[in-house]
Design a protein around this motif. Structure first.
Motif, mmCIF file in Angstrom:
data_model
loop_
_atom_site.group_PDB
_atom_site.id
_atom_site.type_symbol
_atom_site.label_atom_id
_atom_site.label_comp_id
_atom_site.label_asym_id
_atom_site.label_seq_id
_atom_site.Cartn_x
_atom_site.Cartn_y
_atom_site.Cartn_z
ATOM 1 N N ALA A 228 2.117 14.353 -8.846
ATOM 2 C CA ALA A 228 3.088 15.451 -8.916
ATOM 3 C C ALA A 228 3.513 15.677 -10.362
ATOM 4 C CB ALA A 228 4.299 15.137 -8.044
ATOM 5 N N ALA A 229 3.722 14.586 -11.089
ATOM 6 C CA ALA A 229 4.117 14.697 -12.498
ATOM 7 C C ALA A 229 2.993 15.347 -13.300
ATOM 8 C CB ALA A 229 4.450 13.319 -13.056
ATOM 9 N N GLN A 230 1.768 14.932 -12.973
ATOM 10 C CA GLN A 230 0.582 15.502 -13.658
ATOM 11 C C GLN A 230 0.493 17.006 -13.394
ATOM 12 O OE1 GLN A 230 -1.698 13.442 -15.250
ATOM 13 N NE2 GLN A 230 -3.096 15.062 -15.872
ATOM 14 N N ALA A 231 0.662 17.375 -12.143
ATOM 15 C CA ALA A 231 0.603 18.795 -11.766
ATOM 16 C C ALA A 231 1.709 19.566 -12.478
ATOM 17 C CB ALA A 231 0.716 18.956 -10.258
ATOM 18 N N GLY A 232 2.865 18.963 -12.571
ATOM 19 C CA GLY A 232 3.995 19.600 -13.247
ATOM 20 C C GLY A 232 3.700 19.811 -14.712
ATOM 21 N N SER A 233 3.062 18.858 -15.356
ATOM 22 C CA SER A 233 2.799 18.984 -16.791
ATOM 23 C C SER A 233 1.677 19.976 -17.063
ATOM 24 C CB SER A 233 2.453 17.612 -17.388
ATOM 25 O OG SER A 233 1.206 17.174 -16.928
ATOM 26 N N VAL A 234 0.781 20.155 -16.068
ATOM 27 C CA VAL A 234 -0.323 21.101 -16.234
ATOM 28 C C VAL A 234 0.204 22.538 -16.157
ATOM 29 C CG1 VAL A 234 -2.412 22.025 -15.129
ATOM 30 C CG2 VAL A 234 -2.126 19.556 -15.414
ATOM 31 N N ILE B 69 0.841 -1.209 0.000
ATOM 32 C CA ILE B 69 0.000 0.000 0.000
ATOM 33 C C ILE B 69 0.868 1.248 0.000
ATOM 34 C CG2 ILE B 69 -1.578 1.390 1.406
ATOM 35 C CD1 ILE B 69 -2.946 -1.152 2.240
ATOM 36 N N ARG B 70 1.933 1.245 0.809
ATOM 37 C CA ARG B 70 2.816 2.423 0.848
ATOM 38 C C ARG B 70 3.433 2.682 -0.522
ATOM 39 N NH1 ARG B 70 4.278 1.153 6.344
ATOM 40 N NH2 ARG B 70 6.032 -0.088 5.638
ATOM 41 N N LEU C 24 3.643 5.817 -5.541
ATOM 42 C CA LEU C 24 3.524 5.902 -6.997
ATOM 43 C C LEU C 24 2.426 6.882 -7.392
ATOM 44 C CD1 LEU C 24 3.935 2.151 -8.027
ATOM 45 C CD2 LEU C 24 5.487 4.032 -8.577
ATOM 46 N N ALA C 25 1.294 6.813 -6.664
ATOM 47 C CA ALA C 25 0.176 7.714 -6.965
ATOM 48 C C ALA C 25 0.592 9.156 -6.720
ATOM 49 C CB ALA C 25 -1.036 7.353 -6.110
ATOM 50 N N ARG C 26 1.344 9.399 -5.626
ATOM 51 C CA ARG C 26 1.801 10.764 -5.343
ATOM 52 C C ARG C 26 2.738 11.256 -6.439
ATOM 53 N NH1 ARG C 26 2.104 9.169 0.066
ATOM 54 N NH2 ARG C 26 4.288 8.611 -0.172
#
Ligand code: SF4
Length: 97
Positions: A89-95, A77-78, A83-85
């Motif tokens: 973060a990568a998604q936020a960076g690309s936006v 789970i950790r 991975l989800a975080r």
């Protein structure tokens, strides 16, 4: 949990509602390779299971059964959360880029 407690507070915490109150602590800290089935059975009907699991995840508990999960299951789970975080973060960076 009662077994996993050690956290003394005046107010009632999730530990006070633990299904494992009064249960042999050894059940939740089985020897390597020993069965975790009985402990998980106790956890199955526990109303504070989510709190217990979250506590263990937040505190990086490495040993024992918490929230009905073994060390290995909690590690998974950790990893998934990390991975989800990272993906978020990568998604936020690309936006913003
Ligand atoms: S989930 Fe299991 S270990 Fe955690 S408080 Fe409940 S019975 Fe105890």
């Amino acid at each position: 949990m009662a077994i996993h407690s050690g956290i003394e507070t005046e107010e009632k915490g999730w530990q006070d509602y633990a299904n494992c109150l009064g249960v042999d602590p050894d059940l939740f800290f089985p020897e390597r390779g020993a069965s975790t089935r009985e402990a998980k059975e106790v956890c199955r009907g526990c109303v504070v299971r989510d709190d217990c699991l979250e506590y263990a995840l937040q505190n990086g508990e490495k040993f024992g059964i918490w929230g009905g999960m073994s060390e290995r299951e909690r590690r998974r789970i950790r990893r998934q959360r990390a991975l989800a975080r990272a993906a978020a973060a990568a998604q936020a960076g690309s936006v913003t880029a």
